[in-house]
Design a protein around this motif. Structure first.
Motif, PDB file in Angstrom:
ATOM      1  N   MET A   1      -2.206   6.534  14.539  1.00 16.37           N
ATOM      2  CA  MET A   1      -2.047   5.646  13.811  1.00 16.37           C
ATOM      3  C   MET A   1      -2.437   4.543  14.088  1.00 16.37           C
ATOM      4  N   GLY A   2      -3.271   3.732  13.234  1.00 18.33           N
ATOM      5  CA  GLY A   2      -4.008   2.258  13.579  1.00 18.33           C
ATOM      6  C   GLY A   2      -2.584   0.949  12.804  1.00 18.33           C
ATOM      7  N   LEU A   3      -2.973   0.497  12.902  1.00 19.34           N
ATOM      8  CA  LEU A   3      -2.053  -1.064  13.103  1.00 19.34           C
ATOM      9  C   LEU A   3      -2.692  -1.190  10.862  1.00 19.34           C
ATOM     10  N   ARG A   4      -3.421  -0.813  10.496  1.00 21.12           N
ATOM     11  CA  ARG A   4      -4.276  -0.841   9.136  1.00 21.12           C
ATOM     12  C   ARG A   4      -3.580   0.544   9.028  1.00 21.12           C
ATOM     13  N   ALA A   5      -3.687   1.186   9.378  1.00 18.57           N
ATOM     14  CA  ALA A   5      -3.467   2.554   8.527  1.00 18.57           C
ATOM     15  C   ALA A   5      -1.629   2.369   7.565  1.00 18.57           C
ATOM     16  N   ILE A   6      -1.092   1.979   9.331  1.00 13.35           N
ATOM     17  CA  ILE A   6       0.186   1.808   9.208  1.00 13.35           C
ATOM     18  C   ILE A   6       1.176   0.790   7.842  1.00 13.35           C
ATOM     19  N   LEU A   7       0.165  -0.344   8.198  1.00 15.27           N
ATOM     20  CA  LEU A   7       0.337  -1.797   7.012  1.00 15.27           C
ATOM     21  C   LEU A   7      -0.199  -0.905   5.569  1.00 15.27           C
ATOM     22  N   HIS A   8      -1.191  -0.349   5.675  1.00 21.26           N
ATOM     23  CA  HIS A   8      -1.590  -0.089   4.283  1.00 21.26           C
ATOM     24  C   HIS A   8      -0.186   0.782   3.519  1.00 21.26           C
ATOM     25  N   LEU A   9       0.032   2.095   4.375  1.00 22.69           N
ATOM     26  CA  LEU A   9       1.260   2.785   3.796  1.00 22.69           C
ATOM     27  C   LEU A   9       2.569   1.509   3.750  1.00 22.69           C
ATOM     28  N   CYS A  10       3.054   1.185   4.101  1.00 24.58           N
ATOM     29  CA  CYS A  10       4.171   0.041   4.454  1.00 24.58           C
ATOM     30  C   CYS A  10       3.903  -0.595   2.785  1.00 24.58           C
ATOM     31  N   LEU A  11       2.701  -1.558   2.429  1.00 26.17           N
ATOM     32  CA  LEU A  11       2.179  -2.161   1.282  1.00 26.17           C
ATOM     33  C   LEU A  11       2.380  -0.564   0.055  1.00 26.17           C
ATOM     34  N   HIS A  12       1.953   0.293   0.281  1.00 24.30           N
ATOM     35  CA  HIS A  12       2.409   1.478  -0.920  1.00 24.30           C
ATOM     36  C   HIS A  12       4.148   0.881  -1.162  1.00 24.30           C
ATOM     37  N   ALA A  13       5.022   1.126   0.023  1.00 25.69           N
ATOM     38  CA  ALA A  13       6.640   0.894  -0.446  1.00 25.69           C
ATOM     39  C   ALA A  13       6.610  -0.303  -0.975  1.00 25.69           C
ATOM     40  N   ALA A  14       6.883  -1.249   0.164  1.00 22.12           N
ATOM     41  CA  ALA A  14       6.859  -2.928  -0.053  1.00 22.12           C
ATOM     42  C   ALA A  14       6.933  -3.834  -1.567  1.00 22.12           C
ATOM     43  N   VAL A  15       5.366  -2.732  -2.221  1.00 20.82           N
ATOM     44  CA  VAL A  15       4.954  -4.078  -3.512  1.00 20.82           C
ATOM     45  C   VAL A  15       5.488  -3.520  -4.762  1.00 20.82           C
ATOM     46  N   PRO A  16       5.331  -2.346  -5.015  1.00 14.39           N
ATOM     47  CA  PRO A  16       6.182  -1.715  -6.130  1.00 14.39           C
ATOM     48  C   PRO A  16       7.076  -2.143  -6.053  1.00 14.39           C
ATOM     49  N   ALA A  17       8.125  -1.874  -4.404  1.00 16.58           N
ATOM     50  CA  ALA A  17       9.961  -3.123  -4.458  1.00 16.58           C
ATOM     51  C   ALA A  17       9.374  -4.025  -5.247  1.00 16.58           C
ATOM     52  N   LEU A  18       8.703  -5.312  -4.267  1.00 23.00           N
ATOM     53  CA  LEU A  18       8.793  -6.217  -4.649  1.00 23.00           C
ATOM     54  C   LEU A  18       8.743  -6.525  -6.020  1.00 23.00           C
ATOM     55  N   LEU A  19       7.833  -6.182  -6.215  1.00 22.75           N
ATOM     56  CA  LEU A  19       7.448  -6.328  -8.731  1.00 22.75           C
ATOM     57  C   LEU A  19       8.776  -5.435  -8.800  1.00 22.75           C
ATOM     58  N   ALA A  20       9.695  -4.166  -8.561  1.00 16.61           N
ATOM     59  CA  ALA A  20      10.169  -4.260  -8.978  1.00 16.61           C
ATOM     60  C   ALA A  20      11.387  -5.161  -9.345  1.00 16.61           C
ATOM     61  N   TRP A  21      11.840  -5.701  -8.028  1.00 15.73           N
ATOM     62  CA  TRP A  21      12.161  -6.974  -7.721  1.00 15.73           C
ATOM     63  C   TRP A  21      12.290  -7.807  -8.308  1.00 15.73           C
ATOM     64  N   LEU A  22      11.263  -8.343  -9.079  1.00 17.40           N
ATOM     65  CA  LEU A  22      10.831  -9.581  -9.584  1.00 17.40           C
ATOM     66  C   LEU A  22      11.086  -9.537 -11.191  1.00 17.40           C
ATOM     67  N   PHE A  23      10.679  -8.464 -11.448  1.00 11.28           N
ATOM     68  CA  PHE A  23      10.525  -7.874 -13.470  1.00 11.28           C
ATOM     69  C   PHE A  23      11.139  -7.428 -13.986  1.00 11.28           C
ATOM     70  N   TRP A  24      12.181  -6.145 -12.557  1.00 11.20           N
ATOM     71  CA  TRP A  24      13.111  -5.296 -13.194  1.00 11.20           C
ATOM     72  C   TRP A  24      14.111  -5.002 -13.018  1.00 11.20           C
ATOM     73  N   ARG A  25      14.930  -6.730 -11.957  1.00 16.58           N
ATOM     74  CA  ARG A  25      15.731  -5.993 -11.347  1.00 16.58           C
ATOM     75  C   ARG A  25      16.835  -5.837 -12.187  1.00 16.58           C
ATOM     76  N   PRO A  26      17.692  -6.355 -13.035  1.00 18.76           N
ATOM     77  CA  PRO A  26      18.441  -4.798 -13.325  1.00 18.76           C
ATOM     78  C   PRO A  26      18.005  -3.562 -13.720  1.00 18.76           C
ATOM     79  N   ARG A  27      16.897  -2.933 -13.599  1.00 15.02           N
ATOM     80  CA  ARG A  27      16.695  -1.957 -13.283  1.00 15.02           C
ATOM     81  C   ARG A  27      15.865  -1.559 -11.761  1.00 15.02           C
TER      82      ARG A  27
END
Length: 107
Positions: A1-27
């Motif tokens: 698996m190449g770097l692009r694919a690994i980064l892509h998969l990581c972003l699928h987890a990290a971006v929702p985490a960032l949004l949840a932390w920024l906008f719905w931190r209590p939940r």
């Protein structure tokens, strides 16, 4: 698996985490999980042959990665009960579209 694919998969987890932390931190955990459920649309990859092709753009190829599907996902933003799931689905499509653009640029 190449770097692009690994980064892509990581972003699928990290971006929702960032949004949840920024906008719905209590939940945070609940918000993150509901957005992560957006990965369910990748079940349509099971219809393809091969199931996984690292250089294939998902947008427009797989049935749950199309404009009509995106319209349905946008409709999920309206009811409060399905809003985070709808955000997760649309975010998934957006990240896949970014990956497609990266592929076209030779990334």
């Amino acid at each position: 698996m190449g770097l692009r694919a690994i980064l892509h998969l990581c972003l699928h987890a990290a971006v929702p985490a960032l949004l949840a932390w920024l906008f719905w931190r209590p939940r945070f955990g609940r918000a993150w999980l509901l957005m992560l459920l957006g990965w369910v649309i990748d079940l349509d990859h099971l219809l393809a042959d091969p199931i996984y092709a690292p250089d294939r753009c998902s947008i427009g190829f797989h049935p749950l990665h199309t404009a009509p599907a995106a319209i349905v996902y946008a409709g999920l933003l309206l009811p409060r009960r399905t809003r985070l799931f709808g955000i997760g689905l649309l975010l998934h499509l957006a990240l896949d579209a970014i990956d497609c653009a990266w592929m076209r640029c030779g990334g």
